[in-house]
Design an enzyme around this catalytic site. Sequence first.
Site, PDB file in Angstrom:
ATOM      1  N   PHE A  25      14.125  44.182  82.429  1.00  0.00           N
ATOM      2  CA  PHE A  25      14.915  45.301  81.925  1.00  0.00           C
ATOM      3  C   PHE A  25      14.951  46.382  82.995  1.00  0.00           C
ATOM      4  O   PHE A  25      13.908  46.871  83.439  1.00  0.00           O
ATOM      5  CB  PHE A  25      14.308  45.858  80.626  1.00  0.00           C
ATOM      6  CG  PHE A  25      14.971  45.320  79.396  1.00  0.00           C
ATOM      7  CD1 PHE A  25      14.836  43.980  79.061  1.00  0.00           C
ATOM      8  CD2 PHE A  25      15.746  46.138  78.583  1.00  0.00           C
ATOM      9  CE1 PHE A  25      15.464  43.459  77.934  1.00  0.00           C
ATOM     10  CE2 PHE A  25      16.384  45.625  77.458  1.00  0.00           C
ATOM     11  CZ  PHE A  25      16.242  44.290  77.125  1.00  0.00           C
ATOM     12  N   CYS A  31      23.380  59.304  81.089  1.00  0.00           N
ATOM     13  CA  CYS A  31      24.364  58.793  80.133  1.00  0.00           C
ATOM     14  C   CYS A  31      25.524  59.775  80.080  1.00  0.00           C
ATOM     15  O   CYS A  31      25.328  60.983  80.272  1.00  0.00           O
ATOM     16  CB  CYS A  31      23.738  58.628  78.745  1.00  0.00           C
ATOM     17  SG  CYS A  31      24.899  57.966  77.521  1.00  0.00           S
ATOM     18  N   CYS A  46      26.930  61.410  71.195  1.00  0.00           N
ATOM     19  CA  CYS A  46      26.008  60.442  70.605  1.00  0.00           C
ATOM     20  C   CYS A  46      24.733  61.191  70.224  1.00  0.00           C
ATOM     21  O   CYS A  46      24.067  61.763  71.087  1.00  0.00           O
ATOM     22  CB  CYS A  46      25.706  59.338  71.620  1.00  0.00           C
ATOM     23  SG  CYS A  46      24.720  58.001  70.947  1.00  0.00           S
ATOM     24  N   CYS A  49      20.324  58.858  69.646  1.00  0.00           N
ATOM     25  CA  CYS A  49      19.658  58.091  70.704  1.00  0.00           C
ATOM     26  C   CYS A  49      18.130  58.213  70.596  1.00  0.00           C
ATOM     27  O   CYS A  49      17.598  59.292  70.369  1.00  0.00           O
ATOM     28  CB  CYS A  49      20.116  58.614  72.060  1.00  0.00           C
ATOM     29  SG  CYS A  49      19.515  57.643  73.445  1.00  0.00           S
ATOM     30  N   ASP A  50      17.436  57.099  70.800  1.00  0.00           N
ATOM     31  CA  ASP A  50      15.974  57.129  70.768  1.00  0.00           C
ATOM     32  C   ASP A  50      15.378  56.729  72.122  1.00  0.00           C
ATOM     33  O   ASP A  50      14.224  56.322  72.200  1.00  0.00           O
ATOM     34  CB  ASP A  50      15.439  56.199  69.662  1.00  0.00           C
ATOM     35  CG  ASP A  50      15.865  54.750  69.862  1.00  0.00           C
ATOM     36  OD1 ASP A  50      16.567  54.465  70.855  1.00  0.00           O
ATOM     37  OD2 ASP A  50      15.477  53.906  69.038  1.00  0.00           O
ATOM     38  N   THR A  51      16.176  56.872  73.178  1.00  0.00           N
ATOM     39  CA  THR A  51      15.744  56.397  74.493  1.00  0.00           C
ATOM     40  C   THR A  51      15.580  57.561  75.453  1.00  0.00           C
ATOM     41  O   THR A  51      16.433  58.449  75.516  1.00  0.00           O
ATOM     42  CB  THR A  51      16.800  55.420  75.065  1.00  0.00           C
ATOM     43  OG1 THR A  51      16.987  54.364  74.135  1.00  0.00           O
ATOM     44  CG2 THR A  51      16.346  54.853  76.400  1.00  0.00           C
ATOM     45  N   GLU A 119      24.111  46.319  78.792  1.00  0.00           N
ATOM     46  CA  GLU A 119      24.219  46.920  77.460  1.00  0.00           C
ATOM     47  C   GLU A 119      24.862  48.280  77.640  1.00  0.00           C
ATOM     48  O   GLU A 119      24.272  49.192  78.221  1.00  0.00           O
ATOM     49  CB  GLU A 119      22.836  47.037  76.827  1.00  0.00           C
ATOM     50  CG  GLU A 119      22.174  45.666  76.666  1.00  0.00           C
ATOM     51  CD  GLU A 119      20.938  45.681  75.795  1.00  0.00           C
ATOM     52  OE1 GLU A 119      20.406  46.786  75.547  1.00  0.00           O
ATOM     53  OE2 GLU A 119      20.512  44.600  75.373  1.00  0.00           O
ATOM     54  N   HIS A 207      11.710  43.528  69.224  1.00  0.00           N
ATOM     55  CA  HIS A 207      10.656  44.025  70.116  1.00  0.00           C
ATOM     56  C   HIS A 207       9.829  45.112  69.426  1.00  0.00           C
ATOM     57  O   HIS A 207       8.616  45.201  69.632  1.00  0.00           O
ATOM     58  CB  HIS A 207      11.263  44.533  71.419  1.00  0.00           C
ATOM     59  CG  HIS A 207      12.359  45.532  71.252  1.00  0.00           C
ATOM     60  ND1 HIS A 207      13.552  45.211  70.626  1.00  0.00           N
ATOM     61  CD2 HIS A 207      12.459  46.831  71.590  1.00  0.00           C
ATOM     62  CE1 HIS A 207      14.333  46.289  70.605  1.00  0.00           C
ATOM     63  NE2 HIS A 207      13.690  47.274  71.195  1.00  0.00           N
TER      64      HIS A 207
HETATM   65  S1  SF4 Z   1      22.384  55.607  72.456  1.00  0.00           S
HETATM   66 FE1  SF4 Z   1      21.590  56.910  74.129  1.00  0.00          FE
HETATM   67  S2  SF4 Z   1      22.049  55.766  75.975  1.00  0.00           S
HETATM   68 FE2  SF4 Z   1      23.349  54.904  74.354  1.00  0.00          FE
HETATM   69  S3  SF4 Z   1      25.285  56.061  74.443  1.00  0.00           S
HETATM   70 FE3  SF4 Z   1      23.968  57.120  73.002  1.00  0.00          FE
HETATM   71  S4  SF4 Z   1      22.953  58.715  74.238  1.00  0.00           S
HETATM   72 FE4  SF4 Z   1      23.773  57.206  75.671  1.00  0.00          FE
END
Ligand code: SF4
Length: 213
Positions: A25, A31, A46, A49-51, A119, A207
């Site tokens: 990965f 983003c 968005c 988001c959890d990243t 992705e 995961h």
């Molecule tokens: S989930 Fe996170 S990485 Fe994906 S588009 Fe939304 S803000 Fe960007």
Amino acid sequence: MSYAVKEMFVTLQGEGAQTGRASVFCRFAGCNLWSGREQDRATAACTFCDTDFIGTNGEGGGRFDTAEALAATIAACWTGIADESGRRYVVFTGGEPLLQIDDALIAAVKAQGFEIAVETNGTIAAPAGIDWVCVSPKPSSTLVQTDGAELKLIYPQPDLPPELFEKLSFRHFWLQPMDGPDRIANTQAAVAYCLRHPRWRLSLQTHKLIGIP
Ligand code: SF4
């Protein structure tokens, strides 16, 4: 061009039709739908988001000045997998990986013997040469990448009903319950939708279920 990578690690793909597959990965920083800063979340396109995709300070992250340097690091990461019998596989994720992936990187990674998956939120067209395109549409954005291997819709999103996407040219259509405080209710709703609409299948973040990255 240089590449900003938040983190890089070996794991099993946890979602979609490639679930369970050994993968490198490679998470790109940045983003186009959210800055990644909490103070901007409410006004971002968005919002769920959890990243963490800010910066290059994660495990295996860094700034790479050339495509060859990044490809060599990905290959070195793969050598953590002892048995080379399976095809080398890298998943480019983010953030939004298509902000940074270019022809030079695709060529360099292929030269290292990798199959390439991406992705993406679908707002940028994927360049040629990517073997597996997974699009996860997001609200308040224009979907540009309208074909690929799989479409993975986080569910539910009031502005993005599945019917908007089911005529697009993807091999697999997934509903993935939105994580967070309503995860159980969202999972029940996704199960109910899949039962009524068999074109869609349930994608779980396996995961997370088994506690791997
Ligand atoms: S989930 Fe996170 S990485 Fe994906 S588009 Fe939304 S803000 Fe960007």
